[in-house]
Design a protein around this motif. Structure first.
Motif, PDB file in Angstrom:
ATOM      1  N   LYS A  40      77.385  49.333 -30.994  1.00  0.00           N
ATOM      2  CA  LYS A  40      77.493  48.106 -31.104  1.00  0.00           C
ATOM      3  C   LYS A  40      76.822  48.277 -29.156  1.00  0.00           C
ATOM      4  O   LYS A  40      76.847  48.550 -28.762  1.00  0.00           O
ATOM      5  N   PRO A  41      75.545  46.786 -29.128  1.00  0.00           N
ATOM      6  CA  PRO A  41      75.304  46.618 -27.708  1.00  0.00           C
ATOM      7  C   PRO A  41      76.654  46.176 -26.916  1.00  0.00           C
ATOM      8  O   PRO A  41      77.463  45.816 -27.090  1.00  0.00           O
ATOM      9  N   THR A  42      76.075  46.847 -26.144  1.00  0.00           N
ATOM     10  CA  THR A  42      77.211  47.058 -24.314  1.00  0.00           C
ATOM     11  C   THR A  42      76.564  45.716 -23.783  1.00  0.00           C
ATOM     12  O   THR A  42      76.990  45.770 -22.755  1.00  0.00           O
ATOM     13  N   ILE A  43      74.860  45.359 -23.748  1.00  0.00           N
ATOM     14  CA  ILE A  43      74.571  44.306 -23.471  1.00  0.00           C
ATOM     15  C   ILE A  43      74.598  42.998 -23.859  1.00  0.00           C
ATOM     16  O   ILE A  43      73.820  43.039 -25.375  1.00  0.00           O
ATOM     17  N   ALA A  44      74.295  41.550 -22.993  1.00  0.00           N
ATOM     18  CA  ALA A  44      74.233  40.469 -23.939  1.00  0.00           C
ATOM     19  C   ALA A  44      73.756  40.434 -24.707  1.00  0.00           C
ATOM     20  O   ALA A  44      73.639  39.541 -26.177  1.00  0.00           O
ATOM     21  N   ARG A  45      72.066  40.810 -24.168  1.00  0.00           N
ATOM     22  CA  ARG A  45      71.038  39.805 -24.784  1.00  0.00           C
ATOM     23  C   ARG A  45      70.080  41.116 -26.152  1.00  0.00           C
ATOM     24  O   ARG A  45      69.670  40.444 -26.543  1.00  0.00           O
ATOM     25  N   TRP A  46      71.143  41.616 -26.075  1.00  0.00           N
ATOM     26  CA  TRP A  46      70.795  42.500 -27.612  1.00  0.00           C
ATOM     27  C   TRP A  46      72.157  41.810 -28.494  1.00  0.00           C
ATOM     28  O   TRP A  46      71.840  42.821 -29.480  1.00  0.00           O
ATOM     29  N   ALA A  47      72.480  41.173 -28.651  1.00  0.00           N
ATOM     30  CA  ALA A  47      73.635  40.865 -29.326  1.00  0.00           C
ATOM     31  C   ALA A  47      72.359  40.778 -30.808  1.00  0.00           C
ATOM     32  O   ALA A  47      72.258  39.659 -30.902  1.00  0.00           O
ATOM     33  N   GLY A  48      72.957  40.655 -31.467  1.00  0.00           N
ATOM     34  CA  GLY A  48      72.541  40.618 -33.626  1.00  0.00           C
ATOM     35  C   GLY A  48      71.963  41.831 -33.486  1.00  0.00           C
ATOM     36  O   GLY A  48      71.751  41.616 -34.736  1.00  0.00           O
ATOM     37  N   TYR A  49      71.734  43.033 -32.609  1.00  0.00           N
ATOM     38  CA  TYR A  49      70.736  44.209 -32.635  1.00  0.00           C
ATOM     39  C   TYR A  49      72.142  45.050 -32.784  1.00  0.00           C
ATOM     40  O   TYR A  49      73.279  45.304 -32.446  1.00  0.00           O
ATOM     41  N   ASN A  50      71.631  46.695 -33.440  1.00  0.00           N
ATOM     42  CA  ASN A  50      72.373  47.726 -32.973  1.00  0.00           C
ATOM     43  C   ASN A  50      71.871  47.893 -32.354  1.00  0.00           C
ATOM     44  O   ASN A  50      70.532  48.442 -31.942  1.00  0.00           O
ATOM     45  N   MET A  51      72.695  48.963 -31.901  1.00  0.00           N
ATOM     46  CA  MET A  51      71.869  49.467 -30.146  1.00  0.00           C
ATOM     47  C   MET A  51      72.266  51.512 -30.887  1.00  0.00           C
ATOM     48  O   MET A  51      72.965  51.798 -31.690  1.00  0.00           O
ATOM     49  N   ALA A  52      71.115  52.236 -29.801  1.00  0.00           N
ATOM     50  CA  ALA A  52      71.489  53.644 -30.394  1.00  0.00           C
ATOM     51  C   ALA A  52      70.953  53.963 -28.837  1.00  0.00           C
ATOM     52  O   ALA A  52      69.688  53.477 -27.948  1.00  0.00           O
ATOM     53  N   ASN A  53      71.505  55.356 -28.185  1.00  0.00           N
ATOM     54  CA  ASN A  53      70.472  55.604 -26.827  1.00  0.00           C
ATOM     55  C   ASN A  53      70.315  57.294 -26.959  1.00  0.00           C
ATOM     56  O   ASN A  53      71.297  57.953 -27.873  1.00  0.00           O
ATOM     57  N   THR A  54      69.862  57.981 -25.706  1.00  0.00           N
ATOM     58  CA  THR A  54      70.252  59.333 -25.708  1.00  0.00           C
ATOM     59  C   THR A  54      70.330  59.298 -24.301  1.00  0.00           C
ATOM     60  O   THR A  54      71.249  58.476 -23.722  1.00  0.00           O
ATOM     61  N   ASP A  55      70.304  60.178 -23.654  1.00  0.00           N
ATOM     62  CA  ASP A  55      70.571  60.226 -22.600  1.00  0.00           C
ATOM     63  C   ASP A  55      69.985  59.582 -21.313  1.00  0.00           C
ATOM     64  O   ASP A  55      70.765  59.022 -19.774  1.00  0.00           O
ATOM     65  N   LYS A  56      68.319  59.122 -21.651  1.00  0.00           N
ATOM     66  CA  LYS A  56      68.088  58.960 -20.674  1.00  0.00           C
ATOM     67  C   LYS A  56      68.025  56.391 -21.208  1.00  0.00           C
ATOM     68  O   LYS A  56      67.310  56.087 -19.639  1.00  0.00           O
ATOM     69  N   TRP A  57      67.695  57.071 -22.596  1.00  0.00           N
ATOM     70  CA  TRP A  57      67.005  55.373 -22.555  1.00  0.00           C
ATOM     71  C   TRP A  57      67.938  54.711 -24.270  1.00  0.00           C
ATOM     72  O   TRP A  57      69.056  55.675 -24.637  1.00  0.00           O
ATOM     73  N   TYR A  58      68.150  53.548 -23.957  1.00  0.00           N
ATOM     74  CA  TYR A  58      69.274  52.901 -24.790  1.00  0.00           C
ATOM     75  C   TYR A  58      67.374  51.503 -25.267  1.00  0.00           C
ATOM     76  O   TYR A  58      66.849  51.414 -24.889  1.00  0.00           O
ATOM     77  N   PHE A  59      67.961  51.728 -26.709  1.00  0.00           N
ATOM     78  CA  PHE A  59      67.126  50.942 -27.429  1.00  0.00           C
ATOM     79  C   PHE A  59      67.831  50.541 -28.693  1.00  0.00           C
ATOM     80  O   PHE A  59      69.244  50.062 -28.946  1.00  0.00           O
ATOM     81  N   ALA A  60      66.838  48.776 -28.690  1.00  0.00           N
ATOM     82  CA  ALA A  60      68.041  47.588 -29.061  1.00  0.00           C
ATOM     83  C   ALA A  60      66.697  47.855 -30.283  1.00  0.00           C
ATOM     84  O   ALA A  60      66.137  48.046 -30.375  1.00  0.00           O
ATOM     85  N   TYR A  61      67.617  47.666 -31.797  1.00  0.00           N
ATOM     86  CA  TYR A  61      66.473  48.000 -33.012  1.00  0.00           C
ATOM     87  C   TYR A  61      67.293  47.353 -34.116  1.00  0.00           C
ATOM     88  O   TYR A  61      68.428  47.024 -34.326  1.00  0.00           O
ATOM     89  N   THR A  62      66.407  46.684 -35.088  1.00  0.00           N
ATOM     90  CA  THR A  62      66.676  46.429 -36.574  1.00  0.00           C
ATOM     91  C   THR A  62      66.854  46.765 -37.633  1.00  0.00           C
ATOM     92  O   THR A  62      65.981  47.701 -37.441  1.00  0.00           O
ATOM     93  N   ILE A  63      67.610  46.860 -38.842  1.00  0.00           N
ATOM     94  CA  ILE A  63      66.943  48.087 -40.056  1.00  0.00           C
ATOM     95  C   ILE A  63      67.174  47.177 -41.141  1.00  0.00           C
ATOM     96  O   ILE A  63      67.761  46.054 -41.436  1.00  0.00           O
ATOM     97  N   ASP A  64      66.254  46.735 -41.734  1.00  0.00           N
ATOM     98  CA  ASP A  64      65.734  45.820 -43.170  1.00  0.00           C
ATOM     99  C   ASP A  64      65.280  47.717 -44.395  1.00  0.00           C
ATOM    100  O   ASP A  64      64.424  47.848 -44.217  1.00  0.00           O
ATOM    101  N   GLY A  65      65.999  48.122 -45.105  1.00  0.00           N
ATOM    102  CA  GLY A  65      66.356  48.709 -46.072  1.00  0.00           C
ATOM    103  C   GLY A  65      66.023  49.982 -45.437  1.00  0.00           C
ATOM    104  O   GLY A  65      66.427  50.265 -44.762  1.00  0.00           O
ATOM    105  N   ASP A  66      64.479  50.470 -45.177  1.00  0.00           N
ATOM    106  CA  ASP A  66      64.313  51.622 -44.524  1.00  0.00           C
ATOM    107  C   ASP A  66      63.395  51.661 -43.730  1.00  0.00           C
ATOM    108  O   ASP A  66      62.965  52.309 -43.583  1.00  0.00           O
TER     109      ASP A  66
END
Length: 98
Positions: free
Chosen positions: A58-84
């Protein structure tokens, strides 16, 4: 296991390039162009691990509400999934997460 297709929005690429370009400007005597390009490539390569080894959160910052979030040790990414299809819409370096 689903074989995902990835789309990277221009904003996500811009955020990564901009971050490392600023690092290069600040540390111009010690941070090489080669290292800058390697760091950019590594960050973009990490996006292709979303939903594989980078798990959905779940996103930890408000501007990414409605997106999924994933992170590495250095970067966080906001993304969506539609099918594959995974669409990466934004990126933020760990030191800039608020």
């Amino acid at each position: 296991m689903i074989e995902y297709k990835y789309k990277i929005k221009p904003l996500a690429r811009l955020k990564i390039r901009s971050f490392y370009n600023n690092v290069a400007k600040k540390y111009r005597h010690t941070y090489s162009k080669w290292l800058m390009h390697k760091n950019i490539d590594d960050a973009i390569d990490a996006m292709f691990q979303i939903e594989r080894t980078l798990l959905r959160r779940k996103p930890t910052i408000a501007r990414w509400a409605g997106y999924n979030m994933a992170n590495t040790d250095k970067w966080y990414f906001a993304y969506t999934i539609d099918g594959d299809t995974v669409t990466i819409v934004d990126a933020c370096h760990a030191q800039n997460m608020k």
